[in-house]
Motif scaffolding. Structure first.
Motif, mmCIF file in Angstrom:
data_model
loop_
_atom_site.group_PDB
_atom_site.id
_atom_site.type_symbol
_atom_site.label_atom_id
_atom_site.label_comp_id
_atom_site.label_asym_id
_atom_site.label_seq_id
_atom_site.Cartn_x
_atom_site.Cartn_y
_atom_site.Cartn_z
ATOM 1 N N GLN A 183 0.846 -1.181 0.000
ATOM 2 C CA GLN A 183 0.000 0.000 0.000
ATOM 3 C C GLN A 183 0.893 1.246 0.000
ATOM 4 O O GLN A 183 1.979 1.243 0.561
ATOM 5 N N VAL A 184 0.408 2.295 -0.629
ATOM 6 C CA VAL A 184 1.140 3.556 -0.687
ATOM 7 C C VAL A 184 0.300 4.628 -0.005
ATOM 8 O O VAL A 184 -0.848 4.863 -0.400
ATOM 9 N N ALA A 185 0.863 5.246 0.992
ATOM 10 C CA ALA A 185 0.144 6.291 1.717
ATOM 11 C C ALA A 185 -0.006 7.532 0.845
ATOM 12 O O ALA A 185 0.710 7.727 -0.144
ATOM 13 N N SER A 186 -0.930 8.387 1.234
ATOM 14 C CA SER A 186 -1.133 9.646 0.518
ATOM 15 C C SER A 186 0.105 10.529 0.650
ATOM 16 O O SER A 186 0.842 10.467 1.641
ATOM 17 N N ALA A 187 0.314 11.345 -0.362
ATOM 18 C CA ALA A 187 1.446 12.272 -0.327
ATOM 19 C C ALA A 187 1.271 13.276 0.806
ATOM 20 O O ALA A 187 0.153 13.636 1.176
ATOM 21 N N PRO A 189 0.940 16.685 2.753
ATOM 22 C CA PRO A 189 0.418 17.994 2.360
ATOM 23 C C PRO A 189 1.549 19.011 2.187
ATOM 24 O O PRO A 189 2.658 18.824 2.708
ATOM 25 N N THR A 196 5.187 15.040 8.375
ATOM 26 C CA THR A 196 4.729 13.705 8.010
ATOM 27 C C THR A 196 5.814 12.669 8.290
ATOM 28 O O THR A 196 5.544 11.588 8.830
#
Length: 209
Positions: A183-187, A189, A196
């Motif tokens: 799975q790839v987390a969201s970039a 912000p 992050t």
């Protein structure tokens, strides 16, 4: 409205450049032993140790450190990431590869600084510099293995290069299943890349030896 936005963007660009100049001035003034120029890069009420504040105390501490440990030094800066918490406050990460003439050995070091910057009366200053070391070792002795901080006359100890970022421990603790795509987390912000990577932790605290 558009003019205000343009002025804010211009201010941001000028601030980034001044902060990067701040890091460069730190290295040059330290290597050339101009300690007045060096300490004036920091906030006037800079904290020194647990109980002291002010540039005079900082100058005394830097003077003692340099005279006791190093004849010559050279600090080479690498990438510099800067993120703003508001127009007058920012944090940053600066890579630094350093060389030290210290007693019978020529010690090379890889580290990064976690910085807090503050603008006061129109100028940017260091509010804090937190050094995080990966290794320090004689030029002819590669720092393979643990306890990579190896200064002449001192017992080796572990650095704190990876301690600010949980991803280092997470990577080694969780090996993915090669039969499944990960799975790839969201970039992250905008202006939140460092936060992050820190997983939302507060201001970093590391014991500096």
């Amino acid at each position: 409205m558009e003019q205000n936005a343009l002025l804010a963007r211009l201010d941001r660009l000028e601030s980034i450049d001044e902060i990067r100049q701040l890091a460069g001035k730190y290295s040059l003034s330290l290597d050339m032993r101009d300690l007045d120029a060096h300490v004036n890069l920091f906030a006037e009420d800079i904290r020194v140790g647990r109980e002291k504040t002010g540039r005079a105390h900082l100058k005394a501490w830097v003077d003692d450190t340099l005279r006791d440990q190093f004849h010559g030094t050279s600090h080479h800066l690498g990438q510099h990431l800067i993120e703003f918490t508001d127009p007058d406050h920012a944090v940053g990460v600066v890579y630094s590869k350093n060389e030290h003439e210290t007693g019978p050995e020529w010690v090379t070091m890889q580290m990064l600084y976690w910085d807090d910057y503050e603008r006061m009366q129109g100028r940017w200053y260091f509010r804090r510099r937190l050094p995080c070391y990966w290794y320090a070792s004689d030029l002819n002795k590669p720092p393979i293995g643990t306890q990579k901080m190896r200064w002449p006359g001192r017992a080796p100890y572990a650095g704190t290069f990876h301690d600010l970022f949980p991803s280092w421990t997470e990577f080694w603790a969780n090996r993915p299943d090669k039969d499944q795509l990960p799975q790839v987390a969201s970039a992250a912000p905008v202006e939140q890349f460092l936060a992050t990577l820190r997983r939302g932790a507060g201001a970093p605290k590391i014991r500096v030896r």
